[in-house]
Design an enzyme around this catalytic site. Structure first.
Site, short mmCIF file in Angstrom:
data_model
loop_
_atom_site.label_atom_id
_atom_site.label_comp_id
_atom_site.label_asym_id
_atom_site.label_seq_id
_atom_site.Cartn_x
_atom_site.Cartn_y
_atom_site.Cartn_z
N ASP A 42 -88.51 6.42 -82.29
CA ASP A 42 -87.49 6.45 -83.33
C ASP A 42 -88.09 7.01 -84.62
OD1 ASP A 42 -88.82 4.40 -84.61
OD2 ASP A 42 -87.30 2.88 -84.22
N ASP A 71 -77.92 13.51 -90.11
CA ASP A 71 -77.51 14.12 -88.84
C ASP A 71 -78.32 15.38 -88.56
OD1 ASP A 71 -75.66 12.13 -88.46
OD2 ASP A 71 -73.93 13.33 -89.05
N ASN A 131 -81.34 8.19 -94.79
CA ASN A 131 -79.89 8.32 -94.89
C ASN A 131 -79.38 7.88 -96.25
OD1 ASN A 131 -78.77 9.50 -92.61
ND2 ASN A 131 -78.75 7.61 -91.44
N HIS A 168 -75.72 10.97 -95.12
CA HIS A 168 -75.56 11.00 -93.67
C HIS A 168 -75.52 12.42 -93.08
CE1 HIS A 168 -75.23 6.69 -92.90
NE2 HIS A 168 -74.57 6.62 -94.04
N GLU A 171 -81.21 6.51 -84.53
CA GLU A 171 -82.42 7.32 -84.55
C GLU A 171 -83.34 7.04 -83.37
OE1 GLU A 171 -83.53 3.62 -86.98
OE2 GLU A 171 -81.75 4.74 -86.37
#
Length: 281
Positions: free
Chosen positions: A141, A158, A149, A154, A185
């Protein structure tokens, strides 16, 4: 032909009228029988075959996907109907295949998702047992992704995940490699017939490439760029470890990476199924 026979039978002076009537009835019956046979051969039988084909497709019998050739090659309305029906079946097959593929793909990263992992495992795990080869699970992760974020937004988060998925795709390129996004993630990679040292090397190379991309992460306590941590667990030949337990063990290795400061890769080698099961305790 029928009119000739009727004229011969009815118009002749040598036959009494009752016999002529009987002869006419016989001829009419023969003609009707011949007509029914033609209807059965040219229309009813093909339509029954077409209906049977549709029924088998509805029941999921994929051995009958192709229409009988003698139906589709007919040069009449039945043949046209059969050809149109076959085109419809092929269009539905294509559409269903596209829907199935979409259901197995994570829409953001275009990697596989959990459902794809389950489908691939149904094939991969029996193969590993049959070939008696290693199985490695990698859990990864993004370090401090929530902070990323919160600071960059966001949409930027992404895009960060898309860039990371590209590195995963470039690192694990074999047809047998299973690479999925579990959610958020978190990513998982399953490697078949890959020694523990090689699995760790690939995982750490992937980690290094993501760091080398230099995506800024100003609020990360670990580094000034985006980094990842990865936990790897390998089950050697002859150890039939449960895949869910192996995932839990790889997740435990990932947690250990975080305790060591993140931006690192930790690998473990199982020597018995109990080691994997212990990760759940």
């Amino acid at each position: 032909m029928l009119s000739g026979l009727v004229g011969w039978g009815v118009g002749g002076a040598h036959w009494p009228w009752p016999i002529q009537v009987i002869a006419l009835l016989v001829l009419v019956s023969l003609a009707a029988g011949w007509l029914l046979l033609r209807i059965e051969h040219d229309l009813l039988h093909p339509m029954r075959r077409l209906a049977e084909h549709a029924r088998r497709l509805h029941d999921g019998d994929n051995t009958h996907l192709m229409m009988a050739t003698y139906l589709t090659e007919r040069d009449d309305e039945v043949g046209e109907l059969a050809r149109q029906f076959q085109h419809l079946v092929e269009d539905l097959k294509t559409h269903n295949a596209q829907l199935l593929e979409q259901s197995l793909i994570d829409p953001l990263t275009k990697l596989g998702n959990r459902r794809m992992l389950e489908n691939r495992l149904d094939v991969a795990l029996p193969l590993t047992r049959r070939l008696d080869c290693t199985v490695s699970v990698l859990m990864m992760d993004v370090d401090h992704f929530k902070l990323y974020n919160d600071y960059y937004g966001h949409p930027a988060g992404d895009e960060c995940l898309v860039q990371i998925s590209g590195v995963l795709r470039d690192t694990f390129r074999r047809d047998s490699d299973i690479v999925v996004r579990l959610g958020g993630e978190e990513f998982l990679v399953l490697l078949i017939d890959t020694p523990s040292e090689e699995a760790w090397r690939l995982a750490d190379a992937m980690r290094g490439m993501i760091q080398a991309m230099g995506m800024p992460h100003e609020y990360s306590p670990t580094a000034d760029v985006v980094t990842v941590s990865a936990g790897v667990v390998t089950s050697p030949p002859g150890i039939d470890a449960d895949i869910d337990a192996m995932i839990a063990c790889a997740d435990a290795a990932l947690y250990a990476c975080k305790e060591q400061g993140r931006n690192t890769t930790l690998a473990r080698m199982l020597s018995s199924p109990a080691e994997a099961l212990a990760a759940d305790v």
